[in-house]
Design an enzyme around this catalytic site. Structure first.
Site, PDB file in Angstrom:
ATOM      1  N   ASP A 170     -87.851  87.005  97.492  1.00  0.00           N
ATOM      2  CA  ASP A 170     -88.176  86.582  96.182  1.00  0.00           C
ATOM      3  C   ASP A 170     -87.354  85.222  95.997  1.00  0.00           C
ATOM      4  OD1 ASP A 170     -89.868  87.035  93.636  1.00  0.00           O
ATOM      5  OD2 ASP A 170     -88.076  86.377  92.952  1.00  0.00           O
ATOM      6  N   ARG A 199     -98.791  92.513  97.574  1.00  0.00           N
ATOM      7  CA  ARG A 199     -99.726  92.336  96.469  1.00  0.00           C
ATOM      8  C   ARG A 199    -100.966  93.043  96.681  1.00  0.00           C
ATOM      9  NH1 ARG A 199     -98.016  87.216  93.095  1.00  0.00           N
ATOM     10  NH2 ARG A 199    -100.097  87.316  92.429  1.00  0.00           N
ATOM     11  N   ARG A 240     -94.242 100.793  98.424  1.00  0.00           N
ATOM     12  CA  ARG A 240     -93.404 100.167  97.596  1.00  0.00           C
ATOM     13  C   ARG A 240     -93.283 101.121  96.017  1.00  0.00           C
ATOM     14  NH1 ARG A 240     -93.144  95.241  94.442  1.00  0.00           N
ATOM     15  NH2 ARG A 240     -92.277  96.682  92.961  1.00  0.00           N
ATOM     16  N   ARG A 298     -97.292  84.903 100.098  1.00  0.00           N
ATOM     17  CA  ARG A 298     -97.670  85.903  99.252  1.00  0.00           C
ATOM     18  C   ARG A 298     -98.713  86.948 100.346  1.00  0.00           C
ATOM     19  NH1 ARG A 298     -98.621  83.826  93.765  1.00  0.00           N
ATOM     20  NH2 ARG A 298     -96.504  83.388  92.858  1.00  0.00           N
ATOM     21  N   TYR A 350     -85.341  78.794  86.344  1.00  0.00           N
ATOM     22  CA  TYR A 350     -85.132  80.284  85.832  1.00  0.00           C
ATOM     23  C   TYR A 350     -84.046  80.487  85.253  1.00  0.00           C
ATOM     24  CZ  TYR A 350     -89.468  82.113  88.379  1.00  0.00           C
ATOM     25  OH  TYR A 350     -90.690  82.311  88.983  1.00  0.00           O
TER      26      TYR A 350
END
Length: 358
Positions: A85, A40, A49, A36, A160
């Site tokens: 992702d 972020r 973004r 990551r 998921y």
């Protein structure tokens, strides 16, 4: 099924610390990259973004390249990790999935029955947006900087899909696994080609290494992991073996299953921060012989200040050296024990990397 071949345009890297550490050479400096690291925590990431959905940005070549490269420019890391992702291959295959801010990936229609499994689309085409993004990234990286591609492992993707989104307890997942194992195994088998093809798209485009990311595997017992997950992760890593690129395997909270995970066949085992590297190396080597270790600074330590951080980095490097000296590991890539936390100050990441390199 799209045809894939070993990329004729694969870069030849010289003195790339990440690849040297994996290949048993002495790197010019301790290789480091952070999970990551792309996004972020970076103000420049938030800026590019703005107003663009997370998954949408993974399919915009210029933007995905820009985000991947930002931490390389800013922090002097030894590898870029492709901005993507875990659910990108599902979206590319046509599954209705969105990333909800503050929650994570959420699916329109969770998978609960055998029929649901049969209707789950399989990714069997190229993903030109991702390939184009990789092409842009490779033009900027120098020959010491590796590009790592990645895909979510089948257990994490399956969880998921079954839960319909992130889960704290994975109760629906485990209920299917134990209560309807035939449907579970059918789902895992159906996910394998999607994951393999997504990795092959990245390999054809020129990535230098890959990571199979099993975020939720640490919620399983070793017995359940071995029976319900290991065969499928193994199949994926075996499919990738022919391309002769390094394979990294990582999960969170996986101390109890490190030995089992190491049987899947990667060259590098990622270790989260809960297990000292020398102890992790013993668990791995006992099952599948010595491997390269990746890890394992607690991401929260990036908030602690220079002195504690310097002590922790020294401790982790010493544990890796102990493991290598004992014959339980063959090299070390420095990383966090999981991803960069969202509120981490960018300058503190840069400082951590310079301490690791010192």
């Amino acid at each position: 099924m799209s045809s894939h071949s070993v990329s004729a345009t694969r870069r030849v890297l010289h003195n790339a610390p990440l690849l040297d550490a994996i290949n048993g050479k002495t790197p010019t400096r301790t290789p480091v990259w952070f999970m990551r690291q792309a996004g972020r925590s970076l103000p420049e990431y938030k800026k590019v973004r703005e107003g663009i959905g997370m998954l949408d940005s993974c399919f915009m070549p210029e933007l995905l390249a820009e985000i991947t490269l930002q931490p390389v420019r800013r922090h002097d890391v030894d590898a870029a990790i492709l901005f993507s992702d875990i659910v990108v291959p599902l979206r590319a295959a046509g599954v209705a999935v969105e990333i909800v801010p503050g929650r994570g990936p959420v699916l329109d229609a969770p998978i609960r029955t055998r029929e649901d499994v049969s209707n789950l689309p399989i990714l069997d085409v190229d993903v030109p947006e991702v390939a184009a993004g990789i092409g842009i990234i490779l033009k900027e990286l120098n020959e010491q900087q590796a590009l790592i591609g990645f895909a979510g492992a089948p257990f994490t993707l399956a969880s998921y899909l079954v839960e319909g989104g992130p889960s704290k307890n994975h109760e629906k997942t485990k209920a299917m696994m134990h209560g309807d194992p035939e449907t579970w195994h059918a789902l895992m088998q159906r996910l394998v080609p999607t994951i393999v093809n997504f990795l092959k798209v990245q390999i054809d485009a020129g990535i230098d290494a890959m990571q199979l990311f099993d975020s939720w595997a640490g919620f399983l017992t070793e017995r359940d992991y071995t029976e319900f997950v290991l065969p499928y992760s193994t199949e994926i890593l075996q499919e990738i073996e022919q391309y002769a690129i390094p394979r990294i395997h990582f999960g969170v909270g996986t101390g109890e299953i490190l030995g089992a995970m190491s049987r899947a066949g990667s060259e590098v085992m990622g270790v989260d921060w809960r297990v000292p590297l020398d102890k992790a190396a013993e668990r791995i080597a006992a099952v599948s012989g010595p491997k390269v270790l990746q890890g394992n600074l607690d991401p929260a330590l990036l908030f602690a200040g220079t002195d504690p951080l310097t002590r922790e980095v020294a401790r982790i490097k010493a544990e890796a050296a102990t493991a290598i000296a004992a014959g339980n590991a063959t090299g070390h890539i420095f990383n966090l024990g999981h991803g960069v936390l969202p509120n981490t100050v960018a300058e503190d990441i840069t400082e951590a990397i310079s301490i690791i390199h010192a």
